[in-house]
Design a protein around this motif. Structure first.
Motif, PDB file in Angstrom:
ATOM      1  N   ILE A 156       0.918  -1.186  -0.060  1.00 50.78           N
ATOM      2  CA  ILE A 156       0.204   0.084   0.156  1.00 50.78           C
ATOM      3  C   ILE A 156       0.797   1.379   0.130  1.00 50.78           C
ATOM      4  O   ILE A 156       0.399   2.293   0.206  1.00 50.78           O
ATOM      5  CB  ILE A 156      -0.931   0.056   1.126  1.00 50.78           C
ATOM      6  CG1 ILE A 156      -0.304  -0.077   2.308  1.00 50.78           C
ATOM      7  CG2 ILE A 156      -2.124  -1.117   1.062  1.00 50.78           C
ATOM      8  CD1 ILE A 156      -1.071   0.202   3.657  1.00 50.78           C
ATOM      9  N   ALA A 170      -3.267  -1.323  -5.090  1.00 48.77           N
ATOM     10  CA  ALA A 170      -2.595  -1.434  -3.699  1.00 48.77           C
ATOM     11  C   ALA A 170      -3.599  -2.183  -2.531  1.00 48.77           C
ATOM     12  O   ALA A 170      -4.854  -2.230  -2.881  1.00 48.77           O
ATOM     13  CB  ALA A 170      -2.645  -0.050  -3.030  1.00 48.77           C
ATOM     14  N   THR A 196      -5.179  -5.500  -0.796  1.00 48.28           N
ATOM     15  CA  THR A 196      -5.677  -6.785  -1.024  1.00 48.28           C
ATOM     16  C   THR A 196      -7.027  -6.555  -1.796  1.00 48.28           C
ATOM     17  O   THR A 196      -7.815  -5.846  -1.673  1.00 48.28           O
ATOM     18  CB  THR A 196      -6.365  -7.147   0.279  1.00 48.28           C
ATOM     19  OG1 THR A 196      -5.261  -7.512   1.284  1.00 48.28           O
ATOM     20  CG2 THR A 196      -6.924  -8.658  -0.125  1.00 48.28           C
ATOM     21  N   ILE A 205     -11.033  -5.649  -1.162  1.00 48.48           N
ATOM     22  CA  ILE A 205     -11.208  -4.787  -0.272  1.00 48.48           C
ATOM     23  C   ILE A 205     -11.369  -3.420  -0.693  1.00 48.48           C
ATOM     24  O   ILE A 205     -10.269  -2.700  -1.165  1.00 48.48           O
ATOM     25  CB  ILE A 205     -10.229  -4.930   0.832  1.00 48.48           C
ATOM     26  CG1 ILE A 205      -9.972  -6.399   1.442  1.00 48.48           C
ATOM     27  CG2 ILE A 205     -10.462  -3.831   2.024  1.00 48.48           C
ATOM     28  CD1 ILE A 205     -11.310  -6.846   2.286  1.00 48.48           C
ATOM     29  N   SER A 206     -12.703  -2.843  -0.847  1.00 46.63           N
ATOM     30  CA  SER A 206     -13.110  -1.428  -1.303  1.00 46.63           C
ATOM     31  C   SER A 206     -12.434  -1.313  -2.673  1.00 46.63           C
ATOM     32  O   SER A 206     -11.819  -0.175  -2.994  1.00 46.63           O
ATOM     33  CB  SER A 206     -12.390  -0.661  -0.461  1.00 46.63           C
ATOM     34  OG  SER A 206     -13.101  -0.612   0.728  1.00 46.63           O
ATOM     35  N   ASP A 207     -12.117  -2.204  -3.694  1.00 43.74           N
ATOM     36  CA  ASP A 207     -11.648  -2.014  -4.835  1.00 43.74           C
ATOM     37  C   ASP A 207     -12.360  -3.181  -5.772  1.00 43.74           C
ATOM     38  O   ASP A 207     -13.281  -3.827  -5.562  1.00 43.74           O
ATOM     39  CB  ASP A 207     -10.145  -2.015  -5.218  1.00 43.74           C
ATOM     40  CG  ASP A 207      -9.651  -3.491  -4.733  1.00 43.74           C
ATOM     41  OD1 ASP A 207     -10.258  -4.511  -4.959  1.00 43.74           O
ATOM     42  OD2 ASP A 207      -8.531  -3.405  -4.213  1.00 43.74           O
ATOM     43  N   THR A 255      -3.056  -4.442   3.500  1.00 45.70           N
ATOM     44  CA  THR A 255      -4.113  -3.916   3.274  1.00 45.70           C
ATOM     45  C   THR A 255      -4.176  -2.871   4.090  1.00 45.70           C
ATOM     46  O   THR A 255      -3.467  -2.846   5.219  1.00 45.70           O
ATOM     47  CB  THR A 255      -5.238  -4.770   3.822  1.00 45.70           C
ATOM     48  OG1 THR A 255      -6.476  -4.236   3.363  1.00 45.70           O
ATOM     49  CG2 THR A 255      -5.419  -5.131   5.249  1.00 45.70           C
ATOM     50  N   ALA A 256      -4.804  -1.787   3.866  1.00 49.19           N
ATOM     51  CA  ALA A 256      -4.634  -0.430   4.663  1.00 49.19           C
ATOM     52  C   ALA A 256      -5.148  -0.507   6.058  1.00 49.19           C
ATOM     53  O   ALA A 256      -4.832   0.111   7.308  1.00 49.19           O
ATOM     54  CB  ALA A 256      -5.328   0.737   3.965  1.00 49.19           C
ATOM     55  N   TYR A 276     -12.760   4.652   4.888  1.00 49.18           N
ATOM     56  CA  TYR A 276     -11.762   4.644   3.934  1.00 49.18           C
ATOM     57  C   TYR A 276     -12.731   6.176   3.501  1.00 49.18           C
ATOM     58  O   TYR A 276     -13.570   6.096   3.361  1.00 49.18           O
ATOM     59  CB  TYR A 276     -11.726   3.862   2.769  1.00 49.18           C
ATOM     60  CG  TYR A 276     -10.854   2.704   3.047  1.00 49.18           C
ATOM     61  CD1 TYR A 276      -9.915   2.494   4.150  1.00 49.18           C
ATOM     62  CD2 TYR A 276     -10.720   1.698   2.007  1.00 49.18           C
ATOM     63  CE1 TYR A 276      -9.191   1.491   4.467  1.00 49.18           C
ATOM     64  CE2 TYR A 276      -9.727   0.620   2.285  1.00 49.18           C
ATOM     65  CZ  TYR A 276      -9.242   0.418   3.505  1.00 49.18           C
ATOM     66  OH  TYR A 276      -8.436  -0.580   3.512  1.00 49.18           O
ATOM     67  N   LEU A 308      -0.095   5.338   5.246  1.00 46.60           N
ATOM     68  CA  LEU A 308       0.462   4.190   5.905  1.00 46.60           C
ATOM     69  C   LEU A 308       1.622   3.579   4.906  1.00 46.60           C
ATOM     70  O   LEU A 308       1.483   3.579   3.957  1.00 46.60           O
ATOM     71  CB  LEU A 308      -0.366   3.246   6.041  1.00 46.60           C
ATOM     72  CG  LEU A 308      -1.578   3.505   7.295  1.00 46.60           C
ATOM     73  CD1 LEU A 308      -2.912   2.733   7.179  1.00 46.60           C
ATOM     74  CD2 LEU A 308      -1.047   3.737   8.737  1.00 46.60           C
ATOM     75  N   GLU A 363      -3.162   9.455   1.252  1.00 48.78           N
ATOM     76  CA  GLU A 363      -4.450   8.648   1.623  1.00 48.78           C
ATOM     77  C   GLU A 363      -4.619   8.298   3.131  1.00 48.78           C
ATOM     78  O   GLU A 363      -3.823   8.491   3.779  1.00 48.78           O
ATOM     79  CB  GLU A 363      -4.043   6.975   0.741  1.00 48.78           C
ATOM     80  CG  GLU A 363      -3.839   7.230  -0.690  1.00 48.78           C
ATOM     81  CD  GLU A 363      -3.801   5.863  -1.183  1.00 48.78           C
ATOM     82  OE1 GLU A 363      -4.520   5.343  -1.864  1.00 48.78           O
ATOM     83  OE2 GLU A 363      -2.580   5.188  -0.959  1.00 48.78           O
ATOM     84  N   PHE A 364      -6.176   8.179   3.372  1.00 47.11           N
ATOM     85  CA  PHE A 364      -6.592   7.975   4.882  1.00 47.11           C
ATOM     86  C   PHE A 364      -7.482   6.835   5.095  1.00 47.11           C
ATOM     87  O   PHE A 364      -8.187   6.553   4.147  1.00 47.11           O
ATOM     88  CB  PHE A 364      -7.296   9.506   5.010  1.00 47.11           C
ATOM     89  CG  PHE A 364      -6.636  10.875   5.050  1.00 47.11           C
ATOM     90  CD1 PHE A 364      -5.935  11.246   6.122  1.00 47.11           C
ATOM     91  CD2 PHE A 364      -6.477  11.440   3.665  1.00 47.11           C
ATOM     92  CE1 PHE A 364      -5.340  12.315   6.032  1.00 47.11           C
ATOM     93  CE2 PHE A 364      -5.742  12.416   3.478  1.00 47.11           C
ATOM     94  CZ  PHE A 364      -4.984  12.944   4.668  1.00 47.11           C
TER      95      PHE A 364
HETATM   96  N1  SAM Z   1      -7.679  -2.835  -1.384  1.00 55.69           N
HETATM   97  C1  SAM Z   1      -7.232  -1.777  -0.710  1.00 55.69           C
HETATM   98  C2  SAM Z   1      -6.835  -2.269   0.758  1.00 55.69           C
HETATM   99  O1  SAM Z   1      -6.859  -3.592   0.966  1.00 55.69           O
HETATM  100  O2  SAM Z   1      -6.777  -1.580   1.741  1.00 55.69           O
HETATM  101  C3  SAM Z   1      -8.106  -0.526  -0.631  1.00 55.69           C
HETATM  102  C4  SAM Z   1      -8.221   0.271  -1.897  1.00 55.69           C
HETATM  103  S1  SAM Z   1      -9.163   1.524  -1.998  1.00 55.69           S
HETATM  104  C5  SAM Z   1      -9.553   1.801  -3.561  1.00 55.69           C
HETATM  105  C6  SAM Z   1      -8.140   2.781  -1.543  1.00 55.69           C
HETATM  106  C7  SAM Z   1      -8.174   3.438  -0.059  1.00 55.69           C
HETATM  107  O3  SAM Z   1      -7.581   2.632   0.652  1.00 55.69           O
HETATM  108  C8  SAM Z   1      -7.834   4.863  -0.067  1.00 55.69           C
HETATM  109  O4  SAM Z   1      -8.641   5.636  -0.394  1.00 55.69           O
HETATM  110  C9  SAM Z   1      -7.376   5.025   1.686  1.00 55.69           C
HETATM  111  O5  SAM Z   1      -8.599   5.176   2.158  1.00 55.69           O
HETATM  112  C10 SAM Z   1      -7.239   3.574   1.902  1.00 55.69           C
HETATM  113  N2  SAM Z   1      -5.597   3.379   1.668  1.00 55.69           N
HETATM  114  C11 SAM Z   1      -4.630   2.779   0.489  1.00 55.69           C
HETATM  115  N3  SAM Z   1      -3.500   2.870   0.856  1.00 55.69           N
HETATM  116  C12 SAM Z   1      -3.198   3.671   1.908  1.00 55.69           C
HETATM  117  C13 SAM Z   1      -2.142   4.221   2.819  1.00 55.69           C
HETATM  118  N4  SAM Z   1      -1.131   3.814   2.299  1.00 55.69           N
HETATM  119  N5  SAM Z   1      -2.318   4.916   3.755  1.00 55.69           N
HETATM  120  C14 SAM Z   1      -3.732   4.993   4.282  1.00 55.69           C
HETATM  121  N6  SAM Z   1      -4.845   4.768   3.400  1.00 55.69           N
HETATM  122  C15 SAM Z   1      -4.683   3.870   2.512  1.00 55.69           C
END
Ligand code: SAM
Length: 277
Positions: A14, A86, A88, A91-93, A116-117, A162, A190, A217-218
């Motif tokens: 991530i 980024a 897993t 998860i939100s994708d 995963t974030a 997220y 993160l 990203e948050f």
């Molecule tokens: N599949 C990803 C997971 O396993 O966490 C999430 C994908 S989703 C499209 C993207 C969101 O994940 C971002 O808008 C943010 O809320 C969170 N995210 C991803 N990378 C991050 C990071 N490095 N730091 C903080 N939040 C992150």
């Protein structure tokens, strides 16, 4: 019977390229095809790990037609791996449609453990990790958003959201309206250079939004509802506040019930007492 291939769901970093497992690299090198959310984003990762496997995109707009292509390979006995931009996949994708279709087609799906974030954000938040609720991104439609938030008001589990940086303050204002003030931890960037944890409250951020660098990203971790005992006097005061705002008796009872989680009968009886005063 012909042997089908395996669909591997492979987490990717991530932020920090080193957060890739040995197994993830090995699988990506050995499968016949990699399905990526955005091939340009994933090309950097594949280059870094010298993975030369062919890759095609399954972006959400062409996901369905791509599924057919993956299924052809899998039914032909070849293995396929799915990665997302980024973390897993699923998860939100947009990877979940592919996973569902594969399972419905009796394809073996193996999801690898990995980045995963929300897990690092949850663990570092120091809120309750015994039970938590992953809410991810709130739905886009306002009415769906409100319905979900209202459902979450009284849950005592830690809640994980997220949110994109440009919507963070608006998101927290909505949270304040529905949840009241709560302790929150905002985990930013993160595993990247500017990783930051803001351990704060909703109101503190709203009073001073500049305390957060609104870039990157948050993940937002919200402390679960604290079970509070409400005295009769407190409930009566809340009812009065709602009535003073011009709410009908019915709506005032409903609102106070949502906020307190107390049985409707108790609030109704207190509303009657208030009326007879
Ligand atoms: N599949 C990803 C997971 O396993 O966490 C999430 C994908 S989703 C499209 C993207 C969101 O994940 C971002 O808008 C943010 O809320 C969170 N995210 C991803 N990378 C991050 C990071 N490095 N730091 C903080 N939040 C992150």
């Amino acid at each position: 019977m012909k042997k089908t291939g395996i669909l591997y769901i492979v987490p990717t970093p991530i932020g920090n390229l080193a957060d890739m497992t040995f197994r993830a690299v090995k699988i990506l090198k050995n499968v016949a095809l990699i399905g990526a959310e955005d091939t340009r984003t994933s090309a950097k990762l594949l280059k870094h790990y010298q993975i030369k496997t062919p890759m095609i995109s399954y972006h959400k707009f062409n996901e369905r037609s791509r599924v057919e292509k993956f299924l052809d390979k899998l039914n032909n006995g070849e293995d396929v791996a799915i990665i997302s931009d980024a973390g897993t996949p699923g998860i939100s994708d947009p990877a979940s449609i592919i996973i569902k279709d594969a399972i419905e087609n009796d394809i073996k799906v193996e999801t690898l453990p990995g980045a995963t974030a929300f897990i690092p954000a949850l663990v570092s938040s120091c809120f309750n990790t015994e039970r938590f609720y992953f809410a991810g991104f709130l739905p886009e439609k306002k009415s769906d958003k409100d319905t979900l938030l209202k459902e979450l008001i009284n849950i005592e589990d830690t809640i994980i959201f997220y949110e994109a940086p440009h919507r963070l303050v608006k998101f927290l204002s909505r949270l304040r309206e529905v949840f009241g003030n709560r302790k929150i931890v905002i985990a930013r960037e993160l595993s990247k250079l500017y990783e930051t944890y803001y351990r704060t409250t909703i109101e503190e951020v709203l009073a001073n939004p500049d305390m957060i660098t609104l870039k990157g990203e948050f993940v937002i971790i919200v402390e679960g509802a604290q079970k509070k005992e409400y005295s009769d006097a407190e409930i009566v005061e809340m009812l009065q506040t709602e009535l003073d705002k011009g709410e009908s008796k019915k709506d005032a009872i409903k609102k106070v019930q949502e906020i307190t989680g107390e049985p409707r009968n108790r609030i109704y009886n207190l509303a009657l007492c208030l009326e007879n005063k």
